[in-house]
Design a protein around this motif. Structure first.
Motif, mmCIF file in Angstrom:
data_model
loop_
_atom_site.group_PDB
_atom_site.id
_atom_site.type_symbol
_atom_site.label_atom_id
_atom_site.label_comp_id
_atom_site.label_asym_id
_atom_site.label_seq_id
_atom_site.Cartn_x
_atom_site.Cartn_y
_atom_site.Cartn_z
ATOM 1 N N LEU A 150 6.725 2.259 -3.282
ATOM 2 C CA LEU A 150 5.970 1.744 -2.150
ATOM 3 C C LEU A 150 6.649 2.026 -0.815
ATOM 4 O O LEU A 150 5.986 2.261 0.197
ATOM 5 C CB LEU A 150 5.747 0.230 -2.307
ATOM 6 C CG LEU A 150 4.802 -0.204 -3.423
ATOM 7 C CD1 LEU A 150 4.686 -1.716 -3.453
ATOM 8 C CD2 LEU A 150 3.428 0.421 -3.227
ATOM 9 N N LEU A 157 -1.827 -1.251 1.555
ATOM 10 C CA LEU A 157 -0.441 -1.732 1.515
ATOM 11 C C LEU A 157 -0.294 -3.046 2.274
ATOM 12 O O LEU A 157 0.432 -3.955 1.840
ATOM 13 C CB LEU A 157 0.487 -0.668 2.108
ATOM 14 C CG LEU A 157 0.649 0.612 1.273
ATOM 15 C CD1 LEU A 157 1.324 1.703 2.094
ATOM 16 C CD2 LEU A 157 1.444 0.318 -0.005
ATOM 17 N N LEU A 182 -1.641 -5.796 0.128
ATOM 18 C CA LEU A 182 -0.696 -6.157 -0.930
ATOM 19 C C LEU A 182 0.397 -7.064 -0.392
ATOM 20 O O LEU A 182 0.733 -8.089 -1.008
ATOM 21 C CB LEU A 182 -0.086 -4.887 -1.529
ATOM 22 C CG LEU A 182 0.912 -5.082 -2.681
ATOM 23 C CD1 LEU A 182 0.227 -5.725 -3.881
ATOM 24 C CD2 LEU A 182 1.530 -3.742 -3.076
ATOM 25 N N LEU A 203 -7.536 -6.880 -3.226
ATOM 26 C CA LEU A 203 -7.340 -5.465 -2.946
ATOM 27 C C LEU A 203 -8.672 -4.732 -2.860
ATOM 28 O O LEU A 203 -8.872 -3.884 -1.982
ATOM 29 C CB LEU A 203 -6.466 -4.825 -4.036
ATOM 30 C CG LEU A 203 -4.974 -5.164 -4.007
ATOM 31 C CD1 LEU A 203 -4.275 -4.544 -5.220
ATOM 32 C CD2 LEU A 203 -4.325 -4.672 -2.710
ATOM 33 N N SER A 263 -3.370 1.776 -8.349
ATOM 34 C CA SER A 263 -1.925 1.943 -8.169
ATOM 35 C C SER A 263 -1.298 0.704 -7.538
ATOM 36 O O SER A 263 -0.248 0.226 -7.996
ATOM 37 C CB SER A 263 -1.648 3.167 -7.289
ATOM 38 O OG SER A 263 -2.109 4.347 -7.904
ATOM 39 N N LEU A 264 -1.921 0.183 -6.494
ATOM 40 C CA LEU A 264 -1.386 -1.013 -5.837
ATOM 41 C C LEU A 264 -1.466 -2.223 -6.758
ATOM 42 O O LEU A 264 -0.584 -3.086 -6.744
ATOM 43 C CB LEU A 264 -2.157 -1.288 -4.537
ATOM 44 C CG LEU A 264 -1.964 -0.261 -3.430
ATOM 45 C CD1 LEU A 264 -2.788 -0.645 -2.204
ATOM 46 C CD2 LEU A 264 -0.497 -0.126 -3.040
ATOM 47 N N GLY A 280 1.721 -4.274 -7.695
ATOM 48 C CA GLY A 280 1.723 -5.667 -7.292
ATOM 49 C C GLY A 280 1.815 -6.634 -8.454
ATOM 50 O O GLY A 280 2.217 -7.786 -8.290
#
Length: 219
Positions: A59, A81, A84, A104, A212-213, A217
């Protein structure tokens, strides 16, 4: 065709109509050039920034890859981002309202909608000019024919000298209307197609970014 014929006839209605068509044509070409430049730059930036973002190992490097970006992919990545970080900073509060997944999705979807709106800038102008310019030109055509009929009525005979001027005005108005409308319609169709391609890339990136996040997370 002598376009100065309109001004030589000194008809205020037709002159106003012709000036309006010139304005519409000028706006059309301004939007075409501006949107064309923005589209080419955006398309190149999307490919470049997507590749750069997915090369990030974590990240921290992902943030550095997009921190100075002012292009759609960079703005969407920063929005994800930031979402998150915001969720983890207020995890107790957000956990009561919604989970990380839902939050998200909401933030990335909002960022995607903003980028879609930016892509559509100027499209309404092109569509409006493309649909109205022929009718403005048609009004000038009808006005020229009206003058031709008046000339015939006043002379008592349909001679070439009596109708040449007014019919010339009508032809000029018709040509001016088409000159303004055709580029607007062609540009609109081209940009609609191009925007769909760009939106497909952004949709795919938004989907991958979300997963992905969410994976990062949840660790």
């Amino acid at each position: 065709m002598n376009f100065m014929l309109v001004f030589e006839q000194n008809d205020p209605v037709l002159i106003s109509t012709f000036l309006l068509l010139i304005l519409m044509s000028s706006i059309t070409w301004f939007v075409i050039l501006l949107r064309g430049f923005v589209f080419l730059r955006t398309r190149a930036a999307i490919k470049r920034e997507i590749a750069l973002f997915w090369k990030s190992k974590d990240l921290t490097s992902a943030r550095k890859a997009v921190e100075k970006s002012n292009q759609p992919v960079g703005r969407m990545a920063k929005a994800g981002l930031h979402a998150l970080d915001e969720f983890h900073d207020n995890e107790k509060t957000f956990a009561e309202a919604c989970g990380l997944d839902d939050y998200l999705v909401r933030c990335i979807r909002n960022a995607l909608n903003l980028e879609t709106q930016r892509l559509e800038g100027g499209m309404t102008v092109l569509a409006s000019i493309g649909s109205t310019a022929p009718f403005v030109g048609l009004f000038g055509t009808v006005w020229g024919i009206y003058h031709a009929l008046l000339a015939i009525a006043s002379s008592g005979q349909a001679t070439l000298d009596a109708v040449a001027g007014p019919m010339g005005e009508a032809l000029v108005a018709t040509a001016a209307g088409l000159f303004a409308a055709i580029p607007a319609v062609l540009a609109y169709n081209t940009f609609v197609r191009g925007n769909k391609v760009v939106q497909n890339h952004l949709d795919s990136f938004a989907h991958d970014l979300h997963h992905s996040l969410l994976a990062f997370g949840s660790k």
